[in-house]
Design an enzyme around this catalytic site. Structure first.
Site, PDB file in Angstrom:
ATOM      1  N   ASP A   1       0.819  -1.223   0.000  1.00  0.00           N
ATOM      2  CA  ASP A   1       0.000   0.000   0.000  1.00  0.00           C
ATOM      3  C   ASP A   1       0.852   1.271   0.000  1.00  0.00           C
ATOM      4  O   ASP A   1       0.488   2.254  -0.646  1.00  0.00           O
ATOM      5  CB  ASP A   1      -0.893   0.037   1.250  1.00  0.00           C
ATOM      6  CG  ASP A   1      -1.945  -1.050   1.231  1.00  0.00           C
ATOM      7  OD1 ASP A   1      -2.212  -1.585   0.142  1.00  0.00           O
ATOM      8  OD2 ASP A   1      -2.482  -1.371   2.307  1.00  0.00           O
TER       9      ASP A   1
HETATM   10  P1  NAP Z   1       0.990  -4.014   3.098  1.00  0.00           P
HETATM   11  O1  NAP Z   1       0.319  -3.038   2.201  1.00  0.00           O
HETATM   12  O2  NAP Z   1       0.188  -4.653   4.152  1.00  0.00           O
HETATM   13  O3  NAP Z   1       1.647  -5.137   2.166  1.00  0.00           O
HETATM   14  C1  NAP Z   1       2.463  -6.124   2.678  1.00  0.00           C
HETATM   15  C2  NAP Z   1       2.906  -7.014   1.516  1.00  0.00           C
HETATM   16  O4  NAP Z   1       3.908  -7.868   2.025  1.00  0.00           O
HETATM   17  C3  NAP Z   1       1.798  -7.892   0.955  1.00  0.00           C
HETATM   18  O5  NAP Z   1       1.411  -7.439  -0.325  1.00  0.00           O
HETATM   19  C4  NAP Z   1       2.400  -9.310   0.933  1.00  0.00           C
HETATM   20  O6  NAP Z   1       2.292  -9.841  -0.383  1.00  0.00           O
HETATM   21  C5  NAP Z   1       3.865  -9.072   1.306  1.00  0.00           C
HETATM   22  N1  NAP Z   1       4.399 -10.110   2.193  1.00  0.00           N
HETATM   23  C6  NAP Z   1       3.820 -10.644   3.283  1.00  0.00           C
HETATM   24  N2  NAP Z   1       4.622 -11.560   3.844  1.00  0.00           N
HETATM   25  C7  NAP Z   1       5.742 -11.592   3.094  1.00  0.00           C
HETATM   26  C8  NAP Z   1       6.948 -12.340   3.157  1.00  0.00           C
HETATM   27  N3  NAP Z   1       7.160 -13.246   4.112  1.00  0.00           N
HETATM   28  N4  NAP Z   1       7.901 -12.118   2.218  1.00  0.00           N
HETATM   29  C9  NAP Z   1       7.689 -11.206   1.234  1.00  0.00           C
HETATM   30  N5  NAP Z   1       6.560 -10.469   1.123  1.00  0.00           N
HETATM   31  C10 NAP Z   1       5.605 -10.664   2.042  1.00  0.00           C
HETATM   32  O7  NAP Z   1       2.248  -3.354   3.806  1.00  0.00           O
HETATM   33  P2  NAP Z   1       2.797  -1.874   3.806  1.00  0.00           P
HETATM   34  O8  NAP Z   1       3.130  -1.411   2.419  1.00  0.00           O
HETATM   35  O9  NAP Z   1       3.835  -1.846   4.853  1.00  0.00           O
HETATM   36  O10 NAP Z   1       1.557  -0.981   4.245  1.00  0.00           O
HETATM   37  C11 NAP Z   1       1.045  -0.974   5.578  1.00  0.00           C
HETATM   38  C12 NAP Z   1      -0.472  -0.906   5.580  1.00  0.00           C
HETATM   39  O11 NAP Z   1      -0.956  -0.968   6.928  1.00  0.00           O
HETATM   40  C13 NAP Z   1      -1.003   0.355   4.973  1.00  0.00           C
HETATM   41  O12 NAP Z   1      -2.221   0.092   4.320  1.00  0.00           O
HETATM   42  C14 NAP Z   1      -1.266   1.219   6.182  1.00  0.00           C
HETATM   43  O13 NAP Z   1      -2.221   2.243   5.978  1.00  0.00           O
HETATM   44  C15 NAP Z   1      -1.777   0.168   7.144  1.00  0.00           C
HETATM   45  N6  NAP Z   1      -1.659   0.724   8.492  1.00  0.00           N
HETATM   46  C16 NAP Z   1      -0.442   0.779   9.093  1.00  0.00           C
HETATM   47  C17 NAP Z   1      -0.332   1.420  10.295  1.00  0.00           C
HETATM   48  C18 NAP Z   1       0.998   1.571  10.997  1.00  0.00           C
HETATM   49  O14 NAP Z   1       0.991   2.142  12.089  1.00  0.00           O
HETATM   50  N7  NAP Z   1       2.086   1.131  10.422  1.00  0.00           N
HETATM   51  C19 NAP Z   1      -1.459   1.980  10.889  1.00  0.00           C
HETATM   52  C20 NAP Z   1      -2.674   1.897  10.242  1.00  0.00           C
HETATM   53  C21 NAP Z   1      -2.764   1.263   9.039  1.00  0.00           C
HETATM   54  P3  NAP Z   1       2.335 -11.451  -0.605  1.00  0.00           P
HETATM   55  O15 NAP Z   1       1.237 -12.006   0.213  1.00  0.00           O
HETATM   56  O16 NAP Z   1       2.141 -11.618  -2.072  1.00  0.00           O
HETATM   57  O17 NAP Z   1       3.676 -11.903  -0.156  1.00  0.00           O
END
Ligand code: NAP
Length: 463
Positions: free
Chosen positions: A390
């Site tokens: 994301d």
């Molecule tokens: P993400 O959008 O959740 O994407 C994580 C990606 O990691 C997935 O597409 C997955 O694809 C891949 N993945 C999972 N396990 C893996 C592994 N072992 N090896 C390789 N790839 C792996 O992560 P992000 O870009 O960090 O975004 C964070 C999200 O959380 C955002 O939508 C954000 O708004 C939300 N959020 C975060 C917080 C915070 O405090 N950090 C707070 C509120 C909301 P595969 O399954 O194909 O591997």
């Protein structure tokens, strides 16, 4: 020691503890000083506890039992809980904070029902906020730990029901504060309704928004603690509760800004209830994802001038923080400039990536925040996206109709080339498709991030 000297020593201890809390919090705002800040705050807490234990009339046997149980559970949790389960742990800790304030307020009222008005009001707030925080945190924990469905649980008239419950609690609060000595049953109803409100306020919020909710509940637990401090007239509890309340709300607003959403939208929109359009529909017209090979990526990296690593939630699940550092070392030995791009909401809790990379001793000077690194992507040879989705989704910038439109992103698609390390076609937390994966500049390296990086280290060393 005279009573007066003892009181002075206790108050001095409280002042020192409060100063250490404030210094510690300030230091938590930078990764460079965060560990020391945590330690200083912990020393402040130790001083506050010792000062409180000096108060005359304590019954130490129960305190010792509580300390022992708390220390064992705390130490076990700190060692045993996986980094990826940290948000669940924080949710539970917030919940216990709320429960403690609820119990302090209730027991104080039970033992001395007839109190001055301001104490009765403080009891009401400690019980109300403590109960909402307790049950809200339990639901947040259950959603994150997948013991409850992560999707928003919505029913018709939900907001009206919640509003009616809150109105009833406030009305009963007036009755309680007017005649506390005759209002034991009223207090029980307030507790029951507040617990119910905690559940109903959090169930309609989707799992994707739980980290924001947890930060907000953290703020509530501080406010409940401050209210409990007014009940038992403990200055350090009032100060520390207010600090937690204020810092929690600041963190909540930072997280909302990083997602370009208002707090009202997070709490009331049911984000994630409507499933995204099917992958097929979205991939139509976007072409296909192009797979690359490990050797190609190793050659690309080994002969690059600048490489930017973009870690996301997948780095945390794969526990790949140490091996990414090894790859960075191997590249630096070849004269490649290495940087890390840190998005404020990458992962599942604020500062998630900073914590992971600090654990692997990545130098802070190599960590770049969103505003610093985005202008650098056009002069970057390879952007390596490691389990992020994301936070690198260009739809947030380019598609005003996207659910995440306006969320600031790391603009990796502006680099000369992009390599995405992920296991397959899994979506990000928002559940949205990511057009980055279909761009001509992007190549996919499938597999667990730790495995891929480990093999890349060996391949780069041989390139
Ligand atoms: P993400 O959008 O959740 O994407 C994580 C990606 O990691 C997935 O597409 C997955 O694809 C891949 N993945 C999972 N396990 C893996 C592994 N072992 N090896 C390789 N790839 C792996 O992560 P992000 O870009 O960090 O975004 C964070 C999200 O959380 C955002 O939508 C954000 O708004 C939300 N959020 C975060 C917080 C915070 O405090 N950090 C707070 C509120 C909301 P595969 O399954 O194909 O591997």
């Amino acid at each position: 020691m005279s009573q007066e000297t003892l009181d002075t020593a206790i108050n001095l201890g409280y002042i020192v503890a409060s100063v250490l809390f404030i210094l510690g919090l300030k230091m938590l705002s930078s990764p460079k000083t965060a560990r020391r800040g945590n330690f200083i705050s912990a020393v402040g807490m130790l001083i506050a506890i010792v000062a409180t234990l000096l108060t005359r009339g304590m019954t130490y046997q129960w305190i010792i039992v509580g300390l022992a149980i708390g220390a064992i559970i705390g130490a076990w949790a700190a060692y045993a809980v996986k980094m990826t389960a940290m948000p669940e742990l924080v949710a539970l800790f917030n919940g216990f904070g709320g429960l403690a304030s609820l119990l302090v307020g209730f027991v104080e009222y039970y033992e001395h029902p007839a109190r001055p008005l301001y104490t009765t009001v403080a009891v009401f707030f400690a019980v109300l906020i403590g109960s909402v925080t307790f049950m809200g945190s339990i639901v947040a924990y259950a959603k994150l730990a997948e013991k409850l469905p992560g999707r928003p649980l919505l029913f018709r008239g939900q907001r009206i029901v919640n509003g009616a419950i809150l109105a009833a609690i406030i009305a009963l609060g007036f009755v309680f504060c007017a005649r506390p000595a005759d209002s034991y049953e009223v207090m029980l109803v307030i507790v029951a309704l507040s617990l119910l409100l905690g559940v109903l306020a959090v169930v309609p919020i989707g799992g994707a928004d739980m980290p924001v909710v947890i930060s907000l509940l953290n703020s509530y637990s501080g406010l409940a603690g401050a209210a409990a401090g007014f009940v038992i007239l403990n200055n350090v509890l009032i100060v520390s509760g207010s600090l937690v309340g204020a810092s929690g709300i600041i963190l909540t607003s930072i997280m909302c800004r990083a997602m370009n959403r208002s707090l009202g939208n997070v709490l009331f929109s049911g984000f994630g209830a409507v499933g995204p359009a099917s992958a097929a529909a979205l991939t139509d017209g976007q072409g296909a994802m192009r797979e690359t090979s490990l050797d190609d990526v190793a050659t690309q990296l080994a002969y690059a001038t600048q490489v930017v690593f973009v870690p996301g939630y997948g780095l945390a699940t794969a526990q790949a923080q140490h091996v990414v550092r090894e790859l960075a070392n191997a590249l630096e030995e070849r004269g490649v400039t290495v940087k890390y791009a840190i998005h404020p909401v990458a992962g599942r809790m604020p500062g998630h990536m900073n914590v992971l990379l600090a654990e692997a001793n990545v130098p802070y000077s190599q960590l770049y925040e969103l505003e610093q690194i985005n202008p650098d992507f056009p002069s970057t040879d390879v952007a390596v996206v490691i389990g992020a989705n994301d936070v690198v989704n260009p739809d947030a910038r380019d598609n005003p109709n996207s659910l995440i439109a306006g969320m600031p992103i790391l603009e990796v698609d502006r680099a000369h080339s992009v390599v995405v390390l992920k296991r397959g076609a899994g979506r990000g937390f928002s559940g949205l498709e990511n057009p980055l994966f279909f761009k001509p500049v992007t190549r996919m390296l499938y597999g667990d991030a730790k495995d891929s990086l480990t093999r890349l280290v060996a391949a780069v060393q041989q390139a």
